[in-house]
Design a protein around this motif. Structure first.
Motif, PDB file in Angstrom:
ATOM      1  N   HIS A   1       3.214  32.340  -6.645  1.00 43.22           N
ATOM      2  CA  HIS A   1       2.200  31.838  -6.990  1.00 43.22           C
ATOM      3  C   HIS A   1       2.316  30.819  -8.354  1.00 43.22           C
ATOM      4  O   HIS A   1       1.147  30.937  -9.379  1.00 43.22           O
ATOM      5  CB  HIS A   1       1.538  33.484  -8.073  1.00 43.22           C
ATOM      6  CG  HIS A   1       2.375  33.943  -9.097  1.00 43.22           C
ATOM      7  ND1 HIS A   1       3.714  34.378  -8.621  1.00 43.22           N
ATOM      8  CD2 HIS A   1       1.971  34.687 -10.127  1.00 43.22           C
ATOM      9  CE1 HIS A   1       4.271  35.095  -9.029  1.00 43.22           C
ATOM     10  NE2 HIS A   1       3.683  34.961 -10.420  1.00 43.22           N
TER      11      HIS A   1
ATOM     12  N   ILE B   1       4.402  41.102  -0.819  1.00 40.87           N
ATOM     13  CA  ILE B   1       4.622  39.644  -1.691  1.00 40.87           C
ATOM     14  C   ILE B   1       6.703  39.845  -1.086  1.00 40.87           C
ATOM     15  O   ILE B   1       7.090  41.494  -0.608  1.00 40.87           O
ATOM     16  CB  ILE B   1       5.074  40.613  -3.527  1.00 40.87           C
ATOM     17  CG1 ILE B   1       3.970  40.422  -4.173  1.00 40.87           C
ATOM     18  CG2 ILE B   1       5.638  39.594  -4.216  1.00 40.87           C
ATOM     19  CD1 ILE B   1       3.556  41.088  -5.272  1.00 40.87           C
TER      20      ILE B   1
ATOM     21  N   GLN C   1      11.594  37.305  -3.239  1.00 34.49           N
ATOM     22  CA  GLN C   1      11.541  37.126  -4.810  1.00 34.49           C
ATOM     23  C   GLN C   1      11.452  37.613  -6.043  1.00 34.49           C
ATOM     24  O   GLN C   1      11.991  37.690  -7.196  1.00 34.49           O
ATOM     25  CB  GLN C   1       9.135  36.740  -4.327  1.00 34.49           C
ATOM     26  CG  GLN C   1       9.494  35.511  -4.364  1.00 34.49           C
ATOM     27  CD  GLN C   1       8.295  34.959  -4.324  1.00 34.49           C
ATOM     28  OE1 GLN C   1       6.920  35.225  -5.140  1.00 34.49           O
ATOM     29  NE2 GLN C   1       7.116  35.154  -3.313  1.00 34.49           N
TER      30      GLN C   1
ATOM     31  N   GLN D   1       0.286  38.293  -8.355  1.00 32.05           N
ATOM     32  CA  GLN D   1       0.139  38.563  -6.749  1.00 32.05           C
ATOM     33  C   GLN D   1      -0.351  39.043  -5.464  1.00 32.05           C
ATOM     34  O   GLN D   1      -1.316  39.113  -5.080  1.00 32.05           O
ATOM     35  CB  GLN D   1       1.759  38.119  -5.961  1.00 32.05           C
ATOM     36  CG  GLN D   1       2.196  37.103  -6.192  1.00 32.05           C
ATOM     37  CD  GLN D   1       3.642  36.125  -6.110  1.00 32.05           C
ATOM     38  OE1 GLN D   1       3.699  36.400  -4.534  1.00 32.05           O
ATOM     39  NE2 GLN D   1       4.753  36.485  -6.544  1.00 32.05           N
TER      40      GLN D   1
ATOM     41  N   ARG E   1      -3.814  38.700  -6.225  1.00 36.97           N
ATOM     42  CA  ARG E   1      -4.732  37.161  -5.670  1.00 36.97           C
ATOM     43  C   ARG E   1      -4.691  38.332  -4.605  1.00 36.97           C
ATOM     44  O   ARG E   1      -6.157  37.921  -3.768  1.00 36.97           O
ATOM     45  CB  ARG E   1      -3.238  36.468  -6.084  1.00 36.97           C
ATOM     46  CG  ARG E   1      -3.708  35.704  -7.335  1.00 36.97           C
ATOM     47  CD  ARG E   1      -2.506  34.465  -6.749  1.00 36.97           C
ATOM     48  NE  ARG E   1      -2.213  33.473  -7.598  1.00 36.97           N
ATOM     49  CZ  ARG E   1      -2.640  33.524  -8.878  1.00 36.97           C
ATOM     50  NH1 ARG E   1      -2.347  34.687  -9.359  1.00 36.97           N
ATOM     51  NH2 ARG E   1      -2.298  32.595  -9.562  1.00 36.97           N
TER      52      ARG E   1
ATOM     53  N   LEU F   1      -4.050  32.269  -2.512  1.00 33.78           N
ATOM     54  CA  LEU F   1      -1.862  31.809  -2.098  1.00 33.78           C
ATOM     55  C   LEU F   1      -2.308  31.291  -0.624  1.00 33.78           C
ATOM     56  O   LEU F   1      -2.160  32.021   0.174  1.00 33.78           O
ATOM     57  CB  LEU F   1      -1.132  32.471  -2.810  1.00 33.78           C
ATOM     58  CG  LEU F   1      -0.974  32.823  -3.680  1.00 33.78           C
ATOM     59  CD1 LEU F   1       0.313  33.722  -3.936  1.00 33.78           C
ATOM     60  CD2 LEU F   1      -0.772  31.314  -5.108  1.00 33.78           C
TER      61      LEU F   1
ATOM     62  N   ARG G   1       0.410  30.786   2.416  1.00 34.73           N
ATOM     63  CA  ARG G   1       1.564  30.743   2.496  1.00 34.73           C
ATOM     64  C   ARG G   1       1.829  30.050   4.365  1.00 34.73           C
ATOM     65  O   ARG G   1       1.535  29.947   4.800  1.00 34.73           O
ATOM     66  CB  ARG G   1       1.465  32.618   2.617  1.00 34.73           C
ATOM     67  CG  ARG G   1       1.288  32.933   1.459  1.00 34.73           C
ATOM     68  CD  ARG G   1       1.584  34.055   1.484  1.00 34.73           C
ATOM     69  NE  ARG G   1       1.509  35.528   2.303  1.00 34.73           N
ATOM     70  CZ  ARG G   1       2.113  36.398   2.101  1.00 34.73           C
ATOM     71  NH1 ARG G   1       3.712  36.755   1.193  1.00 34.73           N
ATOM     72  NH2 ARG G   1       1.662  37.564   2.889  1.00 34.73           N
TER      73      ARG G   1
END
Lengths: 241, 219
Positions: A91, B113, B117, B139, B142, B217, B219
């Motif tokens: 993001h 997610i 990350q 995230q 979103r 987002l 992906r």
């Protein structure tokens, strides 16, 4: 810089790391190679405690690695890590990926962090992509951003966990070139890789692991010409073609 | 009574009822989203008792009927010397139940997610709260825009609980009862309220889609 003493780790009954002793000196580049499942990635991940250990000791600059909490976070901020799958923040833009930790962890100002980030992005050759999102970049570019993100924390040592294994062949060299430059600049590095030519070129020492054990630690010249163990000889033979 | 007669006689009351429904929806949405986020952070925290309490919270309020909760708030709390206004009782009932669903949607968002990350953030020296605030929640939100939009509509419909207590001005469902006890509004009185509910839901849905397209987002 890094001292690992008598380290053991189990996944349930499976003994994944067996009596590991290894030290990495300041400015040294140590490459860990070995067949899949030999424990080399796990070993790399224990150094910043992404993997816990069952016995033994890990010292960073002479200090034992803290168990968790703020002390561990503080140590981690000085140990850069580059992953097989890049792991950029989806993001955030490329620039924000690099500035996030310096602003949050080192409490740098946005302006200062941005300036430093642009310098690092330029160094790894992706400064023109600064405002894009990770998904818009190629794998090689993403990995170079990941390296810049780690460097932005001004780490004392960098860990690389198979940094080129998820890349298309034509992108491997652009990442290895950045890593070679880092090594030439005197960065202390611990690298898990399958790239033998790269290992030969940049490493000060090669560590060969198999079945959770370190079988051999040698200079690259010696290791690749006359490996000390049959297992290492077989391994080198098997990947030759 | 025809639509025209109803509106000429009760038009201003319908407007007040709509405003009451909007007011309840607005505050219930804020409260349930805030509680939902807090509960979700507790559910992913490394502290076991926090996880246990938050899981229990979600299980309770996901499974309790709104009317039962309202009855408890109105009739049982006074025995504990807690007397709340009717408005507050409706607001709490219409907040607590959706907050459990809000947490469920956020958890679903968090599960999308990539754990890599999180590892990257940890390796950079970020603390749990920094990772939650800067990597996980942005995230998760979103990914949850569309389910949360649906939740907002559900919250609006849940505020119809207000019709079960004396409120002045009452809400869109309460106004129907009011009209049908004072006059013969019949099904038409219901239709006007239903129309206003529908219009509000359409606006919410439209806004949700707009936001989703903006923050989604790739992906």
């Amino acid at each position: 810089m890094i001292e690992i003493k008598k380290l053991n780790k189990y996944y349930g009954d499976h003994h994944v790391l067996k009596d590991i002793d290894l030290s990495v000196d300041k400015g040294e580049v140590v490459v860990i190679i070995g067949p899949s499942g030999s424990g080399k990635s796990t070993l790399c991940r224990t150094v910043n405690r992404l993997e816990t250990i069952d016995s033994g000791e890990i010292l960073i600059e002479g200090e034992p690695l803290p168990e968790d909490g703020k002390d561990l976070a503080a140590i981690r901020s000085k140990i850069g890590m580059v992953f097989q799958s890049f792991n950029l923040f989806a993001h955030k833009t490329i620039l924000e990926n690099v500035t996030l930790a310096p602003v949050e962890v080192l409490h740098k100002s946005h302006a200062e962090a941005k300036e430093e980030a642009m310098r690092l992005l330029k160094r790894v050759g992706v400064d023109s992509q600064a405002d894009k999102y990770p998904i818009q970049l190629s794998g090689g570019q993403q990995q170079r951003v990941a390296i810049a993100r780690s460097l932005a924390m001004n780490p004392k040592v960098m860990l690389f966990d198979e940094p080129t294994s998820a890349l298309d062949p034509e992108m491997i060299n652009e990442v290895l070139d950045v890593m070679t430059e880092l090594a030439d600049d005197g960065m202390t590095m611990m690298i898990v890789t399958h790239e033998m030519n790269f290992a030969k070129q940049v490493s000060d020492r090669v560590v060969f692991m198999d079945d959770g054990r370190i079988l051999e630690i040698n200079t690259p010249e010696k290791f690749f010409s006359e490996p000390g163990t049959d297992r290492a000889r077989d391994f080198l033979e098997s990947i030759k073609n | 009574m025809s639509v025209y007669e109803l509106l000429s006689e009760y038009g201003s009351r319908y407007v007040l009822a709509l405003l009451t429904t909007w007011e309840l929806t607005f505050f219930a949405a804020i409260i349930s989203f805030v509680i939902g986020i807090v509960v979700t952070v507790m559910r992913v925290s490394p502290i076991k008792p926090l996880r246990a309490v938050s899981e229990l919270y979600v299980q309770i309020f996901r499974n309790i009927p709104g009317a039962s909760l309202l009855i408890l708030l109105v009739y049982a709390l006074p025995y504990l010397d807690v007397v709340l206004s009717y408005f507050a009782c409706v607001l709490i009932a219409a907040s607590l139940i959706p907050s459990a669903f809000c947490s469920e949607y956020l958890m679903a968002g968090i599960n999308t997610i990539d754990p890599g990350q999180i590892e990257a953030a940890r390796s950079l020296g970020m603390t749990f709260s920094q990772i939650i605030r800067k990597v996980v929640i942005p995230q998760a939100l979103r990914f949850s825009v569309l389910p949360l939009t649906n939740l907002l509509v559900a919250i609006m419909l849940t505020t119809a609980l207000a019709s079960q207590v004396p409120l002045n001005p009452t809400d869109l469902t309460g106004i129907v009862s009011h009209i049908n006890t004072h006059a013969v509004g019949g099904i038409t009185a219901f239709m006007i309220s239903a129309f206003l509910y529908c219009m509000t839901a359409l606006v919410i849905g439209f806004a949700g889609n707009l936001i989703d397209r903006k923050v989604r987002l790739m992906r």
